[in-house]
Structure formats: C-alpha cells, structure tokens
Design a protein around this motif. Structure first.
Motif, PDB file in Angstrom:
ATOM      1  N   GLN A  99       8.318   0.120 -10.106  1.00 40.45           N
ATOM      2  CA  GLN A  99       7.553  -1.098  -9.862  1.00 40.45           C
ATOM      3  C   GLN A  99       7.125  -1.176  -8.398  1.00 40.45           C
ATOM      4  OE1 GLN A  99       9.806  -4.708 -10.395  1.00 40.45           O
ATOM      5  NE2 GLN A  99       7.996  -5.872 -10.950  1.00 40.45           N
ATOM      6  N   ARG A 100       8.008  -0.822  -7.491  1.00 42.35           N
ATOM      7  CA  ARG A 100       7.674  -0.821  -6.064  1.00 42.35           C
ATOM      8  C   ARG A 100       6.562   0.189  -5.785  1.00 42.35           C
ATOM      9  NH1 ARG A 100      12.464   0.533  -4.067  1.00 42.35           N
ATOM     10  NH2 ARG A 100      13.203  -1.587  -4.377  1.00 42.35           N
ATOM     11  N   ALA A 101       6.637   1.361  -6.388  1.00 38.88           N
ATOM     12  CA  ALA A 101       5.602   2.381  -6.186  1.00 38.88           C
ATOM     13  C   ALA A 101       4.264   1.899  -6.738  1.00 38.88           C
ATOM     14  CB  ALA A 101       6.018   3.687  -6.859  1.00 38.88           C
ATOM     15  N   ARG A 126      -6.382  -1.686  -3.395  1.00 37.60           N
ATOM     16  CA  ARG A 126      -7.092  -2.905  -2.972  1.00 37.60           C
ATOM     17  C   ARG A 126      -7.664  -2.736  -1.566  1.00 37.60           C
ATOM     18  NH1 ARG A 126      -6.356  -7.716  -5.885  1.00 37.60           N
ATOM     19  NH2 ARG A 126      -4.776  -7.524  -7.523  1.00 37.60           N
ATOM     20  N   GLU A 127      -6.865  -2.166  -0.665  1.00 43.09           N
ATOM     21  CA  GLU A 127      -7.352  -1.955   0.699  1.00 43.09           C
ATOM     22  C   GLU A 127      -8.538  -0.991   0.717  1.00 43.09           C
ATOM     23  OE1 GLU A 127      -3.906  -0.646   2.797  1.00 43.09           O
ATOM     24  OE2 GLU A 127      -3.035  -2.651   2.915  1.00 43.09           O
ATOM     25  N   GLY A 128      -8.465   0.068  -0.091  1.00 38.51           N
ATOM     26  CA  GLY A 128      -9.568   1.025  -0.166  1.00 38.51           C
ATOM     27  C   GLY A 128     -10.828   0.391  -0.709  1.00 38.51           C
ATOM     28  N   VAL A 129     -10.683  -0.401  -1.767  1.00 38.87           N
ATOM     29  CA  VAL A 129     -11.846  -1.082  -2.353  1.00 38.87           C
ATOM     30  C   VAL A 129     -12.416  -2.082  -1.352  1.00 38.87           C
ATOM     31  CG1 VAL A 129     -12.538  -2.724  -4.142  1.00 38.87           C
ATOM     32  CG2 VAL A 129     -11.178  -0.740  -4.747  1.00 38.87           C
ATOM     33  N   GLU A 187      -1.123  -0.210  -5.832  1.00 37.00           N
ATOM     34  CA  GLU A 187      -2.092  -1.283  -6.028  1.00 37.00           C
ATOM     35  C   GLU A 187      -2.595  -1.790  -4.681  1.00 37.00           C
ATOM     36  OE1 GLU A 187      -2.360  -5.774  -7.938  1.00 37.00           O
ATOM     37  OE2 GLU A 187      -0.415  -4.878  -7.528  1.00 37.00           O
ATOM     38  N   ARG A 188      -1.676  -1.970  -3.720  1.00 44.45           N
ATOM     39  CA  ARG A 188      -2.069  -2.449  -2.394  1.00 44.45           C
ATOM     40  C   ARG A 188      -3.010  -1.450  -1.729  1.00 44.45           C
ATOM     41  NH1 ARG A 188       2.563  -2.206   0.265  1.00 44.45           N
ATOM     42  NH2 ARG A 188       1.921  -0.273   1.237  1.00 44.45           N
ATOM     43  N   ASP A 189      -2.673  -0.158  -1.823  1.00 44.53           N
ATOM     44  CA  ASP A 189      -3.532   0.867  -1.227  1.00 44.53           C
ATOM     45  C   ASP A 189      -4.914   0.869  -1.873  1.00 44.53           C
ATOM     46  OD1 ASP A 189      -1.401   1.537   0.360  1.00 44.53           O
ATOM     47  OD2 ASP A 189      -0.851   3.334  -0.806  1.00 44.53           O
TER      48      ASP A 189
END
Length: 127
Positions: A63-65, A74-77, A70-72
């Motif tokens: 879940q942490r991975a 979102r930042e890329g998008v 997901e965060r990475d």
C-alpha cells in the motif's frame, strides 16, 4: 518439529508401562494426548498469527509503494500539464503579437494607400 522414530516411541511406551502400570496407562495416554493436542493448537495458533502479521506487513508495504507511485504519477502529470499550459500561453501570445503586427501593417498599408489615392486624384485635378 521433532524427529521421533517408531522405535523411540516403543521404548518410551515400554518404560511408561513399567513405571505407571497397566491400570493407569490408558488414562496417562489420554492426558498426554490432550496436552499434545493443546500444544499443537497453540503452536498452530501462534504460527497463523505470525503469518497474518507478516501478510499484513506485506500489504502495508504494498500500500505504501502504491501511494508513492500514485504521488509520483500525480507529480509527473502536474508537471506535464504545467509545461503544456505554459507552451500554450507562449503560443497564444505569439499569435496575438503576430496578429497585432499584421493588423498594424494592414492599417499602415491602408493609410498609405489612401494617401496615394488622394495624391493621385489631386494630380489628375491639376491636369
């Protein structure tokens, strides 16, 4: 768990028969069987609990991975969206500047053309 062969069990049974006697041996075996069953149940319970905890830890790691991924993403998008917006804004400004320059050139050409036409009329009137 423990490696106990048939011959070792036979020796233990003979010693128990001699020490306890034939009258109390069935009761002793029943009690021994209950204790072994309880020990096994406890062992399996502890093992299952450890496995559940290990699986839960694995799920938490997964879940942490997934959250990190997901965060990475979102930042890329977001960075891609920001760069596309800035490029679109630059393109819009370039088009506006080109349109403004073209409009200014048309106005300058029209006023120069009018002046030429007026001068040409004046020349014809003088003739």
């Amino acid at each position: 768990m423990f490696d106990v062969s048939f011959w070792e069990l036979l020796v233990i049974g003979v010693i128990a028969l001699i020490v306890v006697g034939p009258e109390r041996l069935p009761g002793l075996m029943r009690t021994l069987g209950l204790w072994v069953g309880r020990a096994r149940a406890t062992f399996y319970s502890v093992r299952d609990e450890i496995e559940r905890e290990a699986n839960a830890q694995g799920l938490r790691d997964t879940q942490r991975a997934l959250r990190d991924t997901e965060r990475d993403l979102r930042e890329g998008v977001q960075s891609t969206t920001d760069s596309v917006r800035s490029e679109a804004e630059r393109a819009r400004q370039g088009v506006e500047e080109a349109a403004g320059a073209a409009q200014a050139g048309n106005q300058a050409g029209t006023s120069t053309g009018d002046d030429d036409a007026t001068q040409h009329r004046g020349d014809q009137a003088e003739r």
